[in-house]
Design a protein around this motif. Structure first.
Motif, PDB file in Angstrom:
ATOM      1  N   GLY A 230      11.013   1.096   3.656  1.00  0.00           N
ATOM      2  CA  GLY A 230      10.015   1.104   2.624  1.00  0.00           C
ATOM      3  C   GLY A 230       9.021   2.285   2.891  1.00  0.00           C
ATOM      4  N   LEU A 231       8.361   2.156   4.188  1.00  0.00           N
ATOM      5  CA  LEU A 231       7.454   3.191   4.700  1.00  0.00           C
ATOM      6  C   LEU A 231       8.110   4.534   4.847  1.00  0.00           C
ATOM      7  CD1 LEU A 231       5.834   1.216   7.993  1.00  0.00           C
ATOM      8  CD2 LEU A 231       4.933   1.987   5.549  1.00  0.00           C
ATOM      9  N   VAL A 232       9.381   4.680   5.175  1.00  0.00           N
ATOM     10  CA  VAL A 232      10.028   5.950   5.197  1.00  0.00           C
ATOM     11  C   VAL A 232      10.482   6.418   3.431  1.00  0.00           C
ATOM     12  CG1 VAL A 232      12.245   7.282   5.827  1.00  0.00           C
ATOM     13  CG2 VAL A 232      11.078   5.516   7.071  1.00  0.00           C
ATOM     14  N   THR A 233      10.848   5.351   2.830  1.00  0.00           N
ATOM     15  CA  THR A 233      10.900   5.853   1.566  1.00  0.00           C
ATOM     16  C   THR A 233       9.424   6.411   0.435  1.00  0.00           C
ATOM     17  OG1 THR A 233      12.776   4.499   1.283  1.00  0.00           O
ATOM     18  CG2 THR A 233      11.775   5.189  -0.668  1.00  0.00           C
TER      19      THR A 233
ATOM     20  N   LEU B  74       0.768  -1.015  -0.198  1.00  0.00           N
ATOM     21  CA  LEU B  74       0.019  -0.130  -0.089  1.00  0.00           C
ATOM     22  C   LEU B  74       0.963   1.359  -0.013  1.00  0.00           C
ATOM     23  CD1 LEU B  74      -2.962  -0.997   2.575  1.00  0.00           C
ATOM     24  CD2 LEU B  74      -3.048  -0.131   0.044  1.00  0.00           C
ATOM     25  N   ALA B  75       1.963   1.266   0.754  1.00  0.00           N
ATOM     26  CA  ALA B  75       2.769   2.541   1.019  1.00  0.00           C
ATOM     27  C   ALA B  75       3.289   2.925  -0.156  1.00  0.00           C
ATOM     28  CB  ALA B  75       3.836   2.229   2.075  1.00  0.00           C
ATOM     29  N   PRO B  76       4.187   1.990  -1.249  1.00  0.00           N
ATOM     30  CA  PRO B  76       4.792   2.396  -2.460  1.00  0.00           C
ATOM     31  C   PRO B  76       3.573   2.664  -3.403  1.00  0.00           C
ATOM     32  CG  PRO B  76       5.026   0.099  -1.879  1.00  0.00           C
ATOM     33  CD  PRO B  76       4.604   0.763  -0.798  1.00  0.00           C
ATOM     34  N   THR B  77       2.648   2.013  -3.302  1.00  0.00           N
ATOM     35  CA  THR B  77       1.600   2.151  -4.265  1.00  0.00           C
ATOM     36  C   THR B  77       0.797   3.685  -4.117  1.00  0.00           C
ATOM     37  OG1 THR B  77       0.705   0.185  -4.324  1.00  0.00           O
ATOM     38  CG2 THR B  77      -1.065   1.628  -4.909  1.00  0.00           C
ATOM     39  N   LEU B  78       0.794   4.213  -2.945  1.00  0.00           N
ATOM     40  CA  LEU B  78       0.318   5.501  -2.684  1.00  0.00           C
ATOM     41  C   LEU B  78       1.416   6.427  -3.035  1.00  0.00           C
ATOM     42  CD1 LEU B  78      -1.349   5.250   0.935  1.00  0.00           C
ATOM     43  CD2 LEU B  78      -2.239   5.708  -1.512  1.00  0.00           C
ATOM     44  N   GLY B  79       2.704   6.079  -2.882  1.00  0.00           N
ATOM     45  CA  GLY B  79       3.968   6.908  -3.555  1.00  0.00           C
ATOM     46  C   GLY B  79       3.583   7.067  -5.163  1.00  0.00           C
ATOM     47  N   PHE B  80       3.365   6.013  -5.606  1.00  0.00           N
ATOM     48  CA  PHE B  80       3.200   6.226  -7.183  1.00  0.00           C
ATOM     49  C   PHE B  80       1.891   6.952  -7.325  1.00  0.00           C
ATOM     50  CE2 PHE B  80       6.450   2.668  -7.666  1.00  0.00           C
ATOM     51  CZ  PHE B  80       7.060   3.399  -8.959  1.00  0.00           C
ATOM     52  N   THR B  81       0.762   6.927  -6.626  1.00  0.00           N
ATOM     53  CA  THR B  81      -0.529   7.630  -6.632  1.00  0.00           C
ATOM     54  C   THR B  81       0.164   9.067  -6.832  1.00  0.00           C
ATOM     55  OG1 THR B  81      -1.603   5.846  -6.076  1.00  0.00           O
ATOM     56  CG2 THR B  81      -2.663   8.314  -5.805  1.00  0.00           C
ATOM     57  N   CYS B  82       0.836   9.780  -5.690  1.00  0.00           N
ATOM     58  CA  CYS B  82       1.172  11.099  -5.784  1.00  0.00           C
ATOM     59  C   CYS B  82       2.173  11.418  -6.548  1.00  0.00           C
ATOM     60  CB  CYS B  82       1.907  11.103  -4.466  1.00  0.00           C
ATOM     61  SG  CYS B  82       1.069  10.985  -2.949  1.00  0.00           S
TER      62      CYS B  82
ATOM     63  N   VAL C 279       8.457   9.919   1.803  1.00  0.00           N
ATOM     64  CA  VAL C 279       9.287  11.059   1.389  1.00  0.00           C
ATOM     65  C   VAL C 279       8.629  11.221  -0.045  1.00  0.00           C
ATOM     66  CG1 VAL C 279      11.546  11.629   0.647  1.00  0.00           C
ATOM     67  CG2 VAL C 279      11.322  10.765   2.882  1.00  0.00           C
ATOM     68  N   TRP C 280       8.533  10.194  -0.893  1.00  0.00           N
ATOM     69  CA  TRP C 280       8.190  10.314  -2.328  1.00  0.00           C
ATOM     70  C   TRP C 280       6.571  11.194  -1.940  1.00  0.00           C
ATOM     71  CZ3 TRP C 280       9.944   9.697  -7.299  1.00  0.00           C
ATOM     72  CH2 TRP C 280      11.111   9.151  -7.275  1.00  0.00           C
ATOM     73  N   CYS C 281       5.735  10.634  -1.108  1.00  0.00           N
ATOM     74  CA  CYS C 281       4.311  11.285  -1.171  1.00  0.00           C
ATOM     75  C   CYS C 281       4.615  12.802  -0.835  1.00  0.00           C
ATOM     76  CB  CYS C 281       3.585  10.582   0.078  1.00  0.00           C
ATOM     77  SG  CYS C 281       3.225   8.935  -0.691  1.00  0.00           S
TER      78      CYS C 281
END
Length: 292
Positions: free
Chosen positions: A265-268, A191-199, A271-273
């Motif tokens: 991964g949560l931190v990364t 979920l976390a990296p998916t939200l990163g790509f969403t942002c 930060v992207w978000c």
């Protein structure tokens, strides 16, 4: 001599209280969700997340030889948990960035495409409110897509293939009840990296004003990150790639388990978000909408 007293002036009706920021944001969010419900692209994405895994499971289960060159592929034909993880590994390569970008990459650019910014930005709804309403709607859709995709994959894999004990990455056997918990957590971890790509898609949608760029670019960037992360000699760079957190669930299937990659991964992803949303908000604030 008589005196005439002046009649008191009629009292003016009290002005209605101004709506709170929270109330305005809630109204804007409801409107964005209503638009998503009517959007053909969003319906297709959700339908694909629901039906696609069933088709993949049926096709893979019907193969005569297992895909041994992939993670958990050796056991995919005989173990539903292994097949669920095989689909998860495939989905993180480009499926999840695509499904989320179908909405996030278009949600701002569509206003430019249809020339509706003047209509959207009324006096009671500012740019910040519109930005956060669209962001929350896109993020909620991304979470829904991951949950539907994961639930459909796990359910169809267990029903079609079975729920035998799972062989982990270090050769240990995991009981079906514990395997179900770990496989479910593995899907939740993306979920976390998916939200990163969403942002990232939201930023590209605001910046490019082009739905095609907002939808296609995150998928291309995800593939490039996957290729870069697979190259040798880039270990110092890998923790900063948004594709790296997609692999953080591997530690859950080892013995002993390790959660360092999950926390990293949560931190990364956070930060992207933060960076993408900050830049997107700045671009929208400086946007000239006099033309539409």
């Amino acid at each position: 001599m008589t005196t005439t007293e002046a009649a008191p002036a009629p009292a003016r009706p009290a002005a209605p209280p101004a709506p709170s920021r929270r109330g305005v944001l809630a109204d804007a969010l409801r409107w964005e969700v209503r638009k998503l419900r009517r959007q053909y692209r969003a319906r297709v994405a959700l339908l694909g997340a629901l039906v696609g895994p069933v088709l993949v499971v049926v096709v893979v289960h019907g193969q005569s030889r297992p895909p041994k060159d992939t993670l958990f592929g050796r056991y995919a034909l005989d173990n539903g948990f292994a097949l669920s993880l095989l689909v998860l590994g495939f989905a993180t390569q480009w499926v999840l960035p695509l499904l989320t970008a179908l909405v996030a990459g278009d949600i701002f650019a569509s206003e430019d495409h249809h020339g509706t910014w003047k209509t959207v930005l009324t006096r009671s709804t500012g740019r910040g409110t519109v930005f956060w309403a669209k962001t929350l709607a896109a993020a909620g859709f991304a979470v829904l897509v991951v949950l539907v995709l994961g639930a459909s994959t796990i359910t169809s894999s267990l029903l079609i293939v079975g729920h035998q004990p799972l062989t982990g990455l270090t050769g240990q056997l995991t009981a079906p009840s514990e395997a179900l918990r770990l496989v479910s957590l593995s899907w939740v971890s993306v979920l976390a990296p998916t939200l990163g790509f969403t942002c990232l898609a939201l930023l590209l949608s605001v910046w490019s004003r082009n739905p095609a760029v907002g939808i296609a670019a995150p998928v291309v960037i995800a593939m490039v990150m996957q290729l870069v992360g697979a190259l040798g000699g880039v270990e110092p760079l890998r923790p900063f790639l948004l594709s790296t957190p997609f692999e953080s669930w591997h530690g859950l299937l080892a013995d002993p388990r390790f959660t360092g990659p999950l926390l990293g991964g949560l931190v990364t992803s956070a930060v992207w978000c933060a960076v993408c949303l900050g830049l997107g908000h700045l671009v929208l604030r400086r946007r000239d909408i006099t033309g539409g």
